[in-house]
Motif scaffolding. Structure first.
Motif, PDB file in Angstrom:
ATOM      1  N   GLU A  92       9.488  66.129  52.876  1.00 51.84           N
ATOM      2  CA  GLU A  92       8.110  65.532  53.017  1.00 51.84           C
ATOM      3  C   GLU A  92       7.845  64.285  52.389  1.00 51.84           C
ATOM      4  OE1 GLU A  92       5.229  68.594  52.133  1.00 51.84           O
ATOM      5  OE2 GLU A  92       6.351  70.210  53.088  1.00 51.84           O
ATOM      6  N   SER A  93       6.615  63.911  51.816  1.00 52.75           N
ATOM      7  CA  SER A  93       6.478  62.604  51.336  1.00 52.75           C
ATOM      8  C   SER A  93       6.479  62.372  49.978  1.00 52.75           C
ATOM      9  CB  SER A  93       5.067  62.155  51.595  1.00 52.75           C
ATOM     10  OG  SER A  93       4.171  63.121  51.206  1.00 52.75           O
ATOM     11  N   ILE A  94       6.708  61.328  49.252  1.00 54.70           N
ATOM     12  CA  ILE A  94       6.575  61.137  47.892  1.00 54.70           C
ATOM     13  C   ILE A  94       5.295  61.510  47.177  1.00 54.70           C
ATOM     14  CG2 ILE A  94       7.118  59.501  46.002  1.00 54.70           C
ATOM     15  CD1 ILE A  94       8.816  57.648  47.860  1.00 54.70           C
ATOM     16  N   PRO A  95       5.351  62.376  46.230  1.00 49.64           N
ATOM     17  CA  PRO A  95       4.107  63.076  45.979  1.00 49.64           C
ATOM     18  C   PRO A  95       3.352  62.101  44.966  1.00 49.64           C
ATOM     19  CG  PRO A  95       5.837  64.072  44.820  1.00 49.64           C
ATOM     20  CD  PRO A  95       6.404  63.312  45.891  1.00 49.64           C
ATOM     21  N   PRO A  96       2.014  62.123  45.419  1.00 54.06           N
ATOM     22  CA  PRO A  96       1.078  61.106  44.443  1.00 54.06           C
ATOM     23  C   PRO A  96       1.055  61.492  42.854  1.00 54.06           C
ATOM     24  CG  PRO A  96      -0.182  62.660  45.912  1.00 54.06           C
ATOM     25  CD  PRO A  96       1.277  62.892  46.213  1.00 54.06           C
ATOM     26  N   GLN A  97       1.506  62.927  42.535  1.00 52.72           N
ATOM     27  CA  GLN A  97       1.876  63.168  41.043  1.00 52.72           C
ATOM     28  C   GLN A  97       2.830  62.267  40.430  1.00 52.72           C
ATOM     29  OE1 GLN A  97       1.500  65.538  43.818  1.00 52.72           O
ATOM     30  NE2 GLN A  97      -0.248  66.341  43.338  1.00 52.72           N
ATOM     31  N   LEU A  98       3.636  61.681  41.116  1.00 62.11           N
ATOM     32  CA  LEU A  98       4.667  60.861  40.470  1.00 62.11           C
ATOM     33  C   LEU A  98       4.073  59.695  39.911  1.00 62.11           C
ATOM     34  CD1 LEU A  98       7.900  60.821  42.760  1.00 62.11           C
ATOM     35  CD2 LEU A  98       7.348  62.181  40.736  1.00 62.11           C
ATOM     36  N   PHE A  99       2.972  59.172  40.612  1.00 57.10           N
ATOM     37  CA  PHE A  99       2.286  57.803  39.931  1.00 57.10           C
ATOM     38  C   PHE A  99       1.774  57.989  38.771  1.00 57.10           C
ATOM     39  CE2 PHE A  99       1.132  58.127  44.776  1.00 57.10           C
ATOM     40  CZ  PHE A  99       2.341  57.872  45.364  1.00 57.10           C
ATOM     41  N   SER A 100       1.755  59.089  38.013  1.00 54.43           N
ATOM     42  CA  SER A 100       1.071  59.276  36.697  1.00 54.43           C
ATOM     43  C   SER A 100       2.107  59.202  35.719  1.00 54.43           C
ATOM     44  CB  SER A 100       0.230  60.556  36.647  1.00 54.43           C
ATOM     45  OG  SER A 100       1.117  61.442  36.746  1.00 54.43           O
ATOM     46  N   MET A 101       3.405  58.990  35.973  1.00 51.56           N
ATOM     47  CA  MET A 101       4.758  59.015  34.911  1.00 51.56           C
ATOM     48  C   MET A 101       4.744  57.465  34.610  1.00 51.56           C
ATOM     49  SD  MET A 101       6.942  61.845  36.265  1.00 51.56           S
ATOM     50  CE  MET A 101       7.586  60.884  37.715  1.00 51.56           C
ATOM     51  N   LYS A 102       4.094  57.134  33.676  1.00 53.13           N
ATOM     52  CA  LYS A 102       3.837  55.582  33.255  1.00 53.13           C
ATOM     53  C   LYS A 102       5.025  55.210  32.531  1.00 53.13           C
ATOM     54  CE  LYS A 102      -0.024  54.910  35.387  1.00 53.13           C
ATOM     55  NZ  LYS A 102       0.097  54.329  36.522  1.00 53.13           N
ATOM     56  N   ASN A 103       5.827  56.139  31.700  1.00 49.00           N
ATOM     57  CA  ASN A 103       7.026  55.732  31.155  1.00 49.00           C
ATOM     58  C   ASN A 103       8.286  55.680  31.854  1.00 49.00           C
ATOM     59  OD1 ASN A 103       5.746  55.603  28.711  1.00 49.00           O
ATOM     60  ND2 ASN A 103       5.471  57.854  28.540  1.00 49.00           N
ATOM     61  N   LEU A 104       8.252  56.109  33.192  1.00 50.12           N
ATOM     62  CA  LEU A 104       9.429  55.909  33.834  1.00 50.12           C
ATOM     63  C   LEU A 104      10.142  55.007  34.162  1.00 50.12           C
ATOM     64  CD1 LEU A 104      10.824  58.616  35.510  1.00 50.12           C
ATOM     65  CD2 LEU A 104       9.582  57.780  37.647  1.00 50.12           C
ATOM     66  N   SER A 105      11.368  54.686  33.695  1.00 50.98           N
ATOM     67  CA  SER A 105      12.165  53.395  33.898  1.00 50.98           C
ATOM     68  C   SER A 105      13.099  53.511  35.013  1.00 50.98           C
ATOM     69  CB  SER A 105      12.680  53.039  32.641  1.00 50.98           C
ATOM     70  OG  SER A 105      13.724  54.059  32.351  1.00 50.98           O
ATOM     71  N   THR A 106      13.523  54.750  35.528  1.00 55.08           N
ATOM     72  CA  THR A 106      14.420  54.896  36.455  1.00 55.08           C
ATOM     73  C   THR A 106      14.136  56.177  37.440  1.00 55.08           C
ATOM     74  OG1 THR A 106      16.345  54.318  35.069  1.00 55.08           O
ATOM     75  CG2 THR A 106      16.995  55.914  36.860  1.00 55.08           C
ATOM     76  N   LEU A 107      14.049  55.953  38.825  1.00 59.58           N
ATOM     77  CA  LEU A 107      13.879  56.897  39.802  1.00 59.58           C
ATOM     78  C   LEU A 107      14.450  56.800  40.844  1.00 59.58           C
ATOM     79  CD1 LEU A 107      11.803  59.052  41.099  1.00 59.58           C
ATOM     80  CD2 LEU A 107      10.359  57.077  41.902  1.00 59.58           C
ATOM     81  N   ASP A 108      15.586  57.915  41.056  1.00 59.77           N
ATOM     82  CA  ASP A 108      16.640  57.812  42.000  1.00 59.77           C
ATOM     83  C   ASP A 108      16.056  59.041  42.938  1.00 59.77           C
ATOM     84  OD1 ASP A 108      18.629  57.794  43.443  1.00 59.77           O
ATOM     85  OD2 ASP A 108      20.354  58.040  41.845  1.00 59.77           O
ATOM     86  N   LEU A 109      15.801  58.632  44.359  1.00 58.25           N
ATOM     87  CA  LEU A 109      15.361  59.867  45.333  1.00 58.25           C
ATOM     88  C   LEU A 109      16.256  59.330  46.517  1.00 58.25           C
ATOM     89  CD1 LEU A 109      11.529  59.715  45.116  1.00 58.25           C
ATOM     90  CD2 LEU A 109      13.083  61.253  43.955  1.00 58.25           C
TER      91      LEU A 109
END
Length: 193
Positions: A92-109
């Motif tokens: 499915e799609s990248i969920p909008p809930q991820l957009f609230s993780m303001k401290n995220l420095s690494t995202l590997d999908l």
């Protein structure tokens, strides 16, 4: 928390903070802050346990063959800095809930089956230094909100179905050292930094 060991196939008794792949804070509550469960051959039921760990700062569930959409609860980890979900069968799609993780420095999908456009809001995660969305089925244009990624050092969105012009905003990413846009249907030149 006892049930997590059965779900993970871990046959440890006692304190989960002593288990392989688990790191805990040093505060009084010994909150679990890191799960390094790459290559553990887990199934989707892991999410019901992971979603109950609000203090997570690092979550690595890569190379497990997980077959589901990314659960909404992942966006509730306010302190999460590193999220690695690569080499699964996430759909499915990248969920909008991820957009609230303001401290995220690494995202590997990378190496999943994610579909749909790259959400422009994903680039509101301005602390991202490493972003890998390669080897999915993402489509559409690269959002111009890309310019919000002022700390991005590595960006890989190769091997998708992206189309349209390469955004001029790429030239504004002064920290960018690694860029891979290959194997898409993009047009235009990569702008100079």
């Amino acid at each position: 928390m006892k049930n997590i060991r059965y779900n993970l196939g871990l046959h440890y008794d006692g304190d989960p903070c002593q288990w392989y792949g688990v790191s805990c804070s040093e505060n009084e509550g010994n909150d679990i802050v890191g799960l390094y469960f790459s290559h553990f051959n887990m199934n989707n039921s892991i999410w019901q346990y992971v979603c109950k760990l609000p203090a997570l700062q690092l979550l690595d569930l890569s190379d497990n063959g997980l077959q589901s959409p990314i659960p909404e609860c992942v966006g509730s980890f306010a302190n999460l800095k590193i999220l690695r979900l690569s080499s699964n069968l996430l759909s499915e799609s990248i969920p909008p809930q991820l957009f609230s993780m303001k401290n995220l420095s690494t995202l590997d999908l990378t190496h999943n089956q994610l579909t749909g456009p790259i959400p422009p809001q994903l680039f509101s995660l301005s602390n991202l230094a490493y972003l890998d969305l390669s080897y999915n089925n993402l489509s559409g244009n690269i959002p111009i909100t890309l310019s919000n990624l002022r700390f991005i050092e590595s960006l890989d969105i190769s091997n998708n179905r992206l189309t349209g012009e390469i955004p001029e905003a790429l030239g504004n990413l002064s920290e960018l050292h690694w860029l891979n846009l290959s194997h898409n249907k993009l047009t235009g030149q990569i702008p100079e930094a």
